[in-house]
Design a protein around this motif. Sequence first.
Motif, PDB file in Angstrom:
ATOM      1  N   THR A 107      -3.174 -16.643 -50.990  1.00 49.42           N
ATOM      2  CA  THR A 107      -2.642 -15.659 -50.667  1.00 49.42           C
ATOM      3  C   THR A 107      -3.616 -14.410 -49.949  1.00 49.42           C
ATOM      4  O   THR A 107      -3.997 -14.335 -49.988  1.00 49.42           O
ATOM      5  CB  THR A 107      -1.949 -15.384 -52.338  1.00 49.42           C
ATOM      6  OG1 THR A 107      -1.399 -16.312 -53.404  1.00 49.42           O
ATOM      7  CG2 THR A 107      -1.034 -14.316 -52.212  1.00 49.42           C
ATOM      8  N   TYR A 108      -2.512 -14.841 -48.898  1.00 47.09           N
ATOM      9  CA  TYR A 108      -3.228 -13.680 -47.852  1.00 47.09           C
ATOM     10  C   TYR A 108      -1.347 -12.351 -47.894  1.00 47.09           C
ATOM     11  O   TYR A 108      -0.235 -12.928 -47.682  1.00 47.09           O
ATOM     12  CB  TYR A 108      -3.151 -14.699 -46.478  1.00 47.09           C
ATOM     13  CG  TYR A 108      -4.465 -15.491 -46.567  1.00 47.09           C
ATOM     14  CD1 TYR A 108      -6.102 -14.939 -46.094  1.00 47.09           C
ATOM     15  CD2 TYR A 108      -4.200 -16.749 -47.008  1.00 47.09           C
ATOM     16  CE1 TYR A 108      -7.044 -16.036 -46.358  1.00 47.09           C
ATOM     17  CE2 TYR A 108      -5.055 -17.774 -47.714  1.00 47.09           C
ATOM     18  CZ  TYR A 108      -6.855 -17.089 -47.341  1.00 47.09           C
ATOM     19  OH  TYR A 108      -7.723 -18.263 -47.024  1.00 47.09           O
ATOM     20  N   PHE A 109      -2.638 -11.451 -47.136  1.00 45.33           N
ATOM     21  CA  PHE A 109      -1.306 -10.480 -46.741  1.00 45.33           C
ATOM     22  C   PHE A 109      -1.746  -9.697 -45.660  1.00 45.33           C
ATOM     23  O   PHE A 109      -2.892  -9.164 -45.146  1.00 45.33           O
ATOM     24  CB  PHE A 109      -1.840  -9.031 -47.943  1.00 45.33           C
ATOM     25  CG  PHE A 109      -1.250  -7.980 -47.842  1.00 45.33           C
ATOM     26  CD1 PHE A 109      -0.283  -7.712 -48.325  1.00 45.33           C
ATOM     27  CD2 PHE A 109      -1.926  -7.025 -47.449  1.00 45.33           C
ATOM     28  CE1 PHE A 109       0.473  -6.763 -47.792  1.00 45.33           C
ATOM     29  CE2 PHE A 109      -1.413  -5.430 -47.797  1.00 45.33           C
ATOM     30  CZ  PHE A 109       0.366  -5.347 -48.471  1.00 45.33           C
ATOM     31  N   LEU A 110      -0.846  -9.701 -44.725  1.00 44.03           N
ATOM     32  CA  LEU A 110      -0.806  -9.870 -43.609  1.00 44.03           C
ATOM     33  C   LEU A 110      -0.162  -8.276 -42.888  1.00 44.03           C
ATOM     34  O   LEU A 110       0.794  -7.660 -43.121  1.00 44.03           O
ATOM     35  CB  LEU A 110       0.427 -10.670 -42.361  1.00 44.03           C
ATOM     36  CG  LEU A 110      -0.957 -12.068 -42.294  1.00 44.03           C
ATOM     37  CD1 LEU A 110      -1.690 -12.742 -43.440  1.00 44.03           C
ATOM     38  CD2 LEU A 110      -0.302 -12.893 -40.973  1.00 44.03           C
ATOM     39  N   VAL A 111      -0.717  -7.110 -42.275  1.00 46.26           N
ATOM     40  CA  VAL A 111      -0.282  -5.674 -41.799  1.00 46.26           C
ATOM     41  C   VAL A 111       0.146  -6.019 -40.541  1.00 46.26           C
ATOM     42  O   VAL A 111      -1.435  -6.059 -39.843  1.00 46.26           O
ATOM     43  CB  VAL A 111      -1.100  -5.000 -42.470  1.00 46.26           C
ATOM     44  CG1 VAL A 111      -0.627  -3.596 -41.725  1.00 46.26           C
ATOM     45  CG2 VAL A 111      -1.842  -5.407 -43.780  1.00 46.26           C
ATOM     46  N   VAL A 112       1.505  -5.752 -39.921  1.00 41.73           N
ATOM     47  CA  VAL A 112       1.028  -5.838 -38.045  1.00 41.73           C
ATOM     48  C   VAL A 112       1.624  -4.100 -38.304  1.00 41.73           C
ATOM     49  O   VAL A 112       2.455  -3.483 -38.499  1.00 41.73           O
ATOM     50  CB  VAL A 112       2.171  -6.765 -38.174  1.00 41.73           C
ATOM     51  CG1 VAL A 112       2.230  -8.027 -38.804  1.00 41.73           C
ATOM     52  CG2 VAL A 112       3.648  -6.787 -38.989  1.00 41.73           C
ATOM     53  N   ASN A 113       1.865  -4.080 -36.572  1.00 39.99           N
ATOM     54  CA  ASN A 113       2.023  -3.077 -36.462  1.00 39.99           C
ATOM     55  C   ASN A 113       3.536  -2.712 -36.878  1.00 39.99           C
ATOM     56  O   ASN A 113       4.674  -3.780 -35.796  1.00 39.99           O
ATOM     57  CB  ASN A 113       2.187  -2.807 -34.763  1.00 39.99           C
ATOM     58  CG  ASN A 113       0.603  -2.391 -35.042  1.00 39.99           C
ATOM     59  OD1 ASN A 113       0.357  -1.597 -34.642  1.00 39.99           O
ATOM     60  ND2 ASN A 113      -0.212  -3.259 -33.447  1.00 39.99           N
ATOM     61  N   ALA A 114       4.113  -1.831 -36.494  1.00 43.89           N
ATOM     62  CA  ALA A 114       5.947  -1.836 -37.024  1.00 43.89           C
ATOM     63  C   ALA A 114       6.605  -1.447 -35.712  1.00 43.89           C
ATOM     64  O   ALA A 114       8.159  -2.408 -36.023  1.00 43.89           O
ATOM     65  CB  ALA A 114       5.671   0.131 -36.980  1.00 43.89           C
TER      66      ALA A 114
END
Length: 360
Positions: A107-114
């Motif tokens: 399980t991976y959580f990715l945070v990307v630009n709006a």
Amino acid sequence: MIKNTVLSEHHQALGAKMVPFAGFNMPVQYSGINDEHQTVRTGVGVFDVSHMGEFILKGEKALDLIQKISSNDVSKLYDGKVQYAYIPNETGGIVDDFLTYRIDEQTYFLVVNASNIDKDWDWISRYNSYGVEMKNISDQTALFAVQGPKAAEALQSLTDIELAPMEYYTFKKGTFAGVDNVLVSATGYTGAGGFEIYVANEDAQKVWDAIFEAGAAFGIKPIGLGARDTLRLEMGFCLYGNDIDDQTSPLAAGLGWVTKFTKDFVNSENLKAEKERGVTQKLVGFEMIDRGIPRHDYEILDADGKTIGRVTSGTQSPTLKKSIGLGYVDTAFAKEGTEIFISIRNQAIKAVVRKPPFVK
């Protein structure tokens, strides 16, 4: 169509000046950029950055998919560790820069630009031949960045997570402001230390209010995107859409440190060849010697007035009380201490190449 974050109306009620940013109605400032900037550098402030994008990738082959689309080596992550990287495109540019959080082995959580949520989602989906379960939780997730040297002290009463010992680029899950299963990380985009609090939209107002109640004794203030930009620029951190984009070489942008050729990823062969050839331009930091504020897309000149590059970001540094910037220059001019000139209103204004961070 401009989107609102869950607390947009609350920010307006607080007197924030709102502006459209990355498709969202966002607070740019409350008490003023300089005041907010100093609050974060010396105390503690809160950014509502709920416009950012969040994806969950899950399954036996989740690591394989992220390895394919990420420039960095995701296999080096362990549970509770965060990694910075970029998503390379097939033509030598950058789809986005992003963070990968390893929740567990599958399980991976990715945070990307709006501004890139849909673009990134489509791009990752395109490479998902691995049967990885993908979930876009951007519209259900609120994100508060509590930044500044007093952040740990201001927040500790709200959580069972030990904040002060948390290492840079790690995260923990726990109870926060009476809400269970809150993800708290320490990645920071200001250089002032602090934490990111990820909560479900339905808990956003409760958590925001609790943060301000707990932080009142520490002079906590809401902070807008204006100060976020001046703070990140003092550290020399890239902003997607300004300093890096679909046309930018990640190697020219100084992102070689998150480009791992020990594995196969999108466009890795071409990037490897570019590394061997050497880049023709480099992203550098610079300080203005003469008066003038550098702005995005202003030309950078040599002493003879020849164009050698362009400014990507620039501002008046509230800490240094002088103008600073980032820009691409021909490699011959990239060495620290090199004199360059910024074309401001048809005048060549003197500057000098400086290696960020500008504020130590």
